[in-house]
Design a protein around this motif. Structure first.
Motif, PDB file in Angstrom:
ATOM      1  N   VAL A 153     -33.948  19.175   7.647  1.00  0.00           N
ATOM      2  CA  VAL A 153     -33.958  20.402   6.641  1.00  0.00           C
ATOM      3  C   VAL A 153     -35.174  20.218   5.630  1.00  0.00           C
ATOM      4  CG1 VAL A 153     -32.684  21.689   4.750  1.00  0.00           C
ATOM      5  CG2 VAL A 153     -31.490  21.127   6.675  1.00  0.00           C
ATOM      6  N   ALA A 154     -34.924  18.769   5.511  1.00  0.00           N
ATOM      7  CA  ALA A 154     -36.148  18.418   4.056  1.00  0.00           C
ATOM      8  C   ALA A 154     -37.470  18.367   4.809  1.00  0.00           C
ATOM      9  CB  ALA A 154     -35.754  16.786   3.878  1.00  0.00           C
ATOM     10  N   ARG A 155     -37.744  18.319   6.147  1.00  0.00           N
ATOM     11  CA  ARG A 155     -39.033  18.656   6.650  1.00  0.00           C
ATOM     12  C   ARG A 155     -39.506  19.823   6.647  1.00  0.00           C
ATOM     13  NH1 ARG A 155     -38.448  14.009  10.080  1.00  0.00           N
ATOM     14  NH2 ARG A 155     -36.977  15.175  11.537  1.00  0.00           N
ATOM     15  N   ALA A 156     -38.276  20.773   7.024  1.00  0.00           N
ATOM     16  CA  ALA A 156     -38.588  22.248   7.047  1.00  0.00           C
ATOM     17  C   ALA A 156     -39.090  22.506   5.705  1.00  0.00           C
ATOM     18  CB  ALA A 156     -37.376  22.998   7.381  1.00  0.00           C
ATOM     19  N   PHE A 216     -25.282  25.103  14.404  1.00  0.00           N
ATOM     20  CA  PHE A 216     -24.614  25.495  13.334  1.00  0.00           C
ATOM     21  C   PHE A 216     -25.326  26.328  12.354  1.00  0.00           C
ATOM     22  CE2 PHE A 216     -22.582  21.462  15.093  1.00  0.00           C
ATOM     23  CZ  PHE A 216     -21.460  21.770  15.509  1.00  0.00           C
ATOM     24  N   HIS A 217     -26.043  25.632  11.527  1.00  0.00           N
ATOM     25  CA  HIS A 217     -26.750  26.257  10.765  1.00  0.00           C
ATOM     26  C   HIS A 217     -27.937  25.231  10.055  1.00  0.00           C
ATOM     27  CE1 HIS A 217     -25.264  24.737   6.849  1.00  0.00           C
ATOM     28  NE2 HIS A 217     -24.247  24.652   7.542  1.00  0.00           N
ATOM     29  N   ASN A 218     -29.086  25.412   9.623  1.00  0.00           N
ATOM     30  CA  ASN A 218     -30.089  24.971   9.148  1.00  0.00           C
ATOM     31  C   ASN A 218     -30.923  23.927  10.168  1.00  0.00           C
ATOM     32  OD1 ASN A 218     -30.095  25.701   6.586  1.00  0.00           O
ATOM     33  ND2 ASN A 218     -28.237  24.083   6.008  1.00  0.00           N
ATOM     34  N   GLU A 219     -30.642  24.193  11.331  1.00  0.00           N
ATOM     35  CA  GLU A 219     -31.400  23.311  12.509  1.00  0.00           C
ATOM     36  C   GLU A 219     -32.987  23.972  12.367  1.00  0.00           C
ATOM     37  OE1 GLU A 219     -27.211  23.446  13.850  1.00  0.00           O
ATOM     38  OE2 GLU A 219     -28.698  25.046  13.273  1.00  0.00           O
ATOM     39  N   ALA A 220     -34.040  23.199  12.735  1.00  0.00           N
ATOM     40  CA  ALA A 220     -35.373  23.662  12.547  1.00  0.00           C
ATOM     41  C   ALA A 220     -35.759  24.647  13.650  1.00  0.00           C
ATOM     42  CB  ALA A 220     -36.330  22.504  12.136  1.00  0.00           C
ATOM     43  N   ILE A 221     -36.435  25.877  13.192  1.00  0.00           N
ATOM     44  CA  ILE A 221     -37.233  26.450  14.378  1.00  0.00           C
ATOM     45  C   ILE A 221     -38.388  26.237  14.470  1.00  0.00           C
ATOM     46  CG2 ILE A 221     -37.750  28.715  15.011  1.00  0.00           C
ATOM     47  CD1 ILE A 221     -35.389  29.928  13.206  1.00  0.00           C
TER      48      ILE A 221
END
Length: 814
Positions: A111-114, A738-743
């Motif tokens: 998430v931070a990287r995104a 789940f949620h917040n995985e990077a695309i």
């Protein structure tokens, strides 16, 4: 005589870091008549004894955005104001002692990287190199954020206050606000007391930044602010020779954080079972106070600390501190305008992360007050998520004893609160419980999430991998796809809007056309002026002058507030009727076969087409059958008077024994809806997501006349979409979303998964997420190579702009 003004544009109540930040940011926006009143001295409540940790790693995109803003602001504050803030970007290390924790930390790093935050996964050996005093026994992994930091909390607040004063704010200590004045249903001013003198300040806007006093003060105005103080413990050692500069260290598996400061070491804790404080209210004279020591309570943390940092075993203790911090029922703070009183704003309940939160929260709230709408989606901290019952003090006392410890607990998916449960129950609760239901909680509602088999443990065993109910969910999911399932959805919010002008009022607020015959059900959104989605709902026309709005249970108070706020001089009444009816959802290809066994009414496509509601006989009772679905199958939502709910449930389950009826929980509802790419409010669609980019243009009727957001829809149609909501399916059947995985699109991070679950029919994890698409066609978007990053590992994904399951919606109209 006091030199307080008699009028102000805004009055901020409370001079901790929160209030000072709101004042600072309002003046940055050009506001001049800003007044902040503090009952004693600035920072004297809880700000002064905060640990001063500034960590950017957060569980969601926008909370990370706010934390990053705070960190960036605090770095620049000293140069702007001349006040030494003690802000040092020493970096931070969070270490994992279990594989599950490592997975969570690596997910947060994604998430931070995104969001372009400097973060790196590091090995135990690298941790030892950066933090030589640490005993790395048991350490399996860690993340390092080099731009995290630490600061002097009181001086951060003082610097914010000075910055506000430099731009014209009036900040006055020793003034107690005794009441908020109300006229014609909105804030009109405040009354104050100072050294025996009394007075009033006329204002249209009040901001409650009263910290642990916020609940009591809000209650005076009928405003619900559910928070409660807990005791928070830390110790500071005597100076340790040769300690040197060190990053902030977090060891959440041992409930501990470590901070080096001026050659001393601080050890603080967020223990699993906290001690609530202030059950009889906060003392009137509280000012820079400490609470009585309880070393026995802290000792288990210290024992682990001495093992983890052996130097603590020989260092003397300079200070053992216990002070209060306020906590909320869901571990998230409160921002926004209170739904009960127009002009009454709140920024409080920071759950011991007030320093890192207040910079960004103050900016966001100031922007919200200035513009009349939030700068981006703030639903997870929005005060409108609160339910009235949550101001109950026994409930709060029990709940916050758990929420303090949740700061450092594993943040597993589907994790349920263990304390203060059972407040709101469906009439069917005990029947479902007897049949194996395992309950979760949303907005206080106990809801059956999954059903255990006979002899199976009726509890969650949490993990980032498949949890103990995964197979139960699969069976329920496939029963809905291939047979028939029954859900208890009594927790739906139900709002009646009726009166002579009910239609014109709703036509102005909703994007779809509601001028339909009685009995029609319309899926629609309520939009803001930007075309963002404020509410996602169905509206059933009951008669010429009456409409029933069905909304998620979690958004009921938000939706009521939106409706009431926008009711002008129309002759219409908005009423919460949620408790009047239970809701049983009968879903699946065999739903018609089953309902025809227990009702003499005609359920054929001709007599009861999709998108209509009719009163029916069922068993020996009556219900209103709505032919709609959130799982993508043939089915009916049955709205049953609460007192008949048990009878109707028994009638359905007895008849269902012959047709293979399966009781299903909310997890199956969600896994079915994700296959159908149905949007979930708060995740896939929010007030910052444009209705066209969310793929919901079919629910907007531009030719019906004017409505809120219409101009924004027309502008977007002319300009084209800048991003699109895409459905993804992992081709590897093992990983979970789940949620917040990077695309990743062609190898580059372009967004995050907004919601995900396992598609048991599609055979893999399925998620939704926005992909930038400026100037691109649908074919361009789908022509790329997609991967999803989960805890640092990348997995190939198929992408689709149409639902992967039943794209033509033939099954729901069967």
């Amino acid at each position: 005589m006091s030199d307080l003004p008699t009028r102000a544009r805004v009055v901020i109540i409370g001079g901790g870091v929160s209030g000072c930040s709101v004042a600072y940011h309002l003046t940055k926006l050009g506001w001049k008549d800003v007044v902040l009143l503090e009952r004693k001295q600035l920072t004297c409540g809880t700000t002064w004894h905060a640990a001063g940790l500034v960590g950017q790693l957060r569980g969601s995109k926008n909370m990370t955005r706010l934390a990053k803003y705070s960190a960036d602001l605090y770095v620049k504050l000293e140069a702007e104001t001349g006040i030494a803030t003690g802000m040092r970007q020493v970096g931070s290390i969070s270490v994992a002692l279990t594989e599950e924790r490592k997975h969570e930390l690596y997910r947060q790093a994604t998430v931070a990287r995104a969001f372009d935050i400097d973060v790196r996964e590091i090995s135990p050996a690298e941790v030892k190199e950066m933090y030589p005093h640490l005993n790395i026994d048991g350490v399996v992994g860690a993340v390092h954020l080099p731009l995290d930091g630490q600061c002097d909390p009181a001086n951060i607040a003082m610097a914010l206050a000075k910055g506000a004063r430099q731009r014209g704010a009036k900040i006055v200590e020793g003034v107690k606000v005794s009441d908020v004045l109300v006229k014609n249903g909105r804030v009109a001013g405040v009354s104050w007391k100072k050294d025996g003198e009394r007075g009033e300040i006329a204002t249209d806007i009040v901001v409650n930044c009263a910290g642990m006093w916020a609940r009591e003060f809000g209650a005076k105005s009928g405003v619900t602010i559910p928070l409660h103080a807990c005791e928070h413990f830390y110790l500071i050692t005597e100076p340790i020779e040769g300690l040197g500069r060190l990053p902030v260290l977090r060891v959440p598996d041992e409930c501990a954080y470590y901070k080096e400061d001026a050659g001393k070491m601080m050890l603080g804790a967020f223990e699993p079972k906290a001690k609530p404080w202030g059950m009889d209210g906060i003392p009137e004279d509280f000012c820079f106070d400490q609470l009585p020591e309880d070393f026995a309570h802290f000792e288990p943390i210290l024992e682990m600390g001495v093992n983890r940092l052996p130097m603590l075993g020989t260092a003397g203790i300079h200070t053992f501190f216990c002070g209060p911090e306020s906590f909320t029922p869901d571990d998230r703070y409160y921002l926004g305008e209170a739904p009960e009183l127009s002009g009454y704003w709140v920024a409080a309940g920071y759950n011991s992360i007030g320093i890192v939160s207040s910079g960004g929260a103050g900016m966001a709230l100031a922007q919200w007050i200035n513009d009349g709408e939030p700068p981006f989606d703030l639903w997870e901290v929005d005060i409108r998520r609160v339910e009235p019952f949550q101001r109950n003090r026994r409930y709060l006392r029990e709940r916050v004893s758990e929420t303090l410890g949740l700061l450092y607990a594993d943040h597993f998916p589907y994790r349920q609160m263990a304390s203060a449960r059972g407040v709101r129950r469906s009439p069917l609760h005990e029947h479902l419980k007897a049949l194996g239901a395992v309950f979760g909680e949303v907005a206080g509602w106990e809801r059956a999430n999954w059903f255990a088999h006979e002899g199976q443990e009726r509890e969650y065993r949490y993990s980032w991998n498949r949890q103990n109910w995964f197979e139960n969910n699969r069976e329920e999911h496939l029963a809905v796809r291939n047979g028939v399932g029954l859900f208890d959805m009594t927790s739906f919010g139900k709002i009646r809007v009726e009166g002579r002008d009910a239609l014109s009022f709703l036509q102005r607020l909703c994007g779809n056309d509601l001028d339909v015959p009685a009995g029609r059900i319309v899926y629609t959104q309520m939009l803001n002026e930007r075309g963002g989605i404020e509410s996602d709902l169905t509206v059933t026309r009951l008669s010429e002058t009456a409409f029933l709005l069905i909304v998620p249970g979690a958004t009921l108070q938000r939706d009521l507030a939106w409706l009431r706020k926008h009711l002008r001089d129309e002759f219409a009444v908005v009423t919460n009727v949620s408790a009047a009816e239970a809701v049983l959802c009968l879903m699946g290809p065999n739903a018609r076969k089953l309902i025809q066994k227990i009702s003499p009414d005609d359920f054929s496509n001709e007599a009861h087409p999709f998108g209509t509601a009719k009163e029916i006989e069922i068993g020996m009772g009556l219900a209103r059958a709505h032919r709609v679905t959130y799982v993508g199958e043939l089915g009916w939502e049955l709205y049953v008077p609460s007192e008949q709910a048990v009878h109707v449930f028994e009638t359905i389950t007895e008849a269902g024994a012959e047709t293979g009826l399966k009781l299903c929980g909310l997890h199956a509802l969600d896994s079915c809806r994700i296959e159908k790419a149905f949007r979930h409010f708060g995740h896939d669609i929010t007030d910052e997501d444009h209705v066209l980019e969310a793929g919901l243009g079919f629910a907007v009727k531009l030719n019906k006349g004017d409505f809120t957001g219409r101009d924004a829809v027309l502008r977007k149609k002319d300009a084209g979409l800048s991003r699109r909501l895409v459905q993804f399916r992992l081709t590897d059947p093992e990983p979970l979303l789940f949620h917040n995985e990077a695309i990743l699109r062609d190898g580059k991070i372009v967004g995050t998964i907004t919601s995900g679950n396992y598609g048991h029919h599609l055979g893999g994890a399925v998620g939704l997420g926005y992909v930038p698409s400026e100037g691109e066609s649908a074919a361009d978007v789908l022509g790329s190579r997609y991967e999803i990053e989960i805890a640092g590992e990348r997995f190939p994904a198929e992408a689709s702009l149409k639902p992967m399951y039943d794209p033509k919606a033939e099954r729901v109209r069967a």
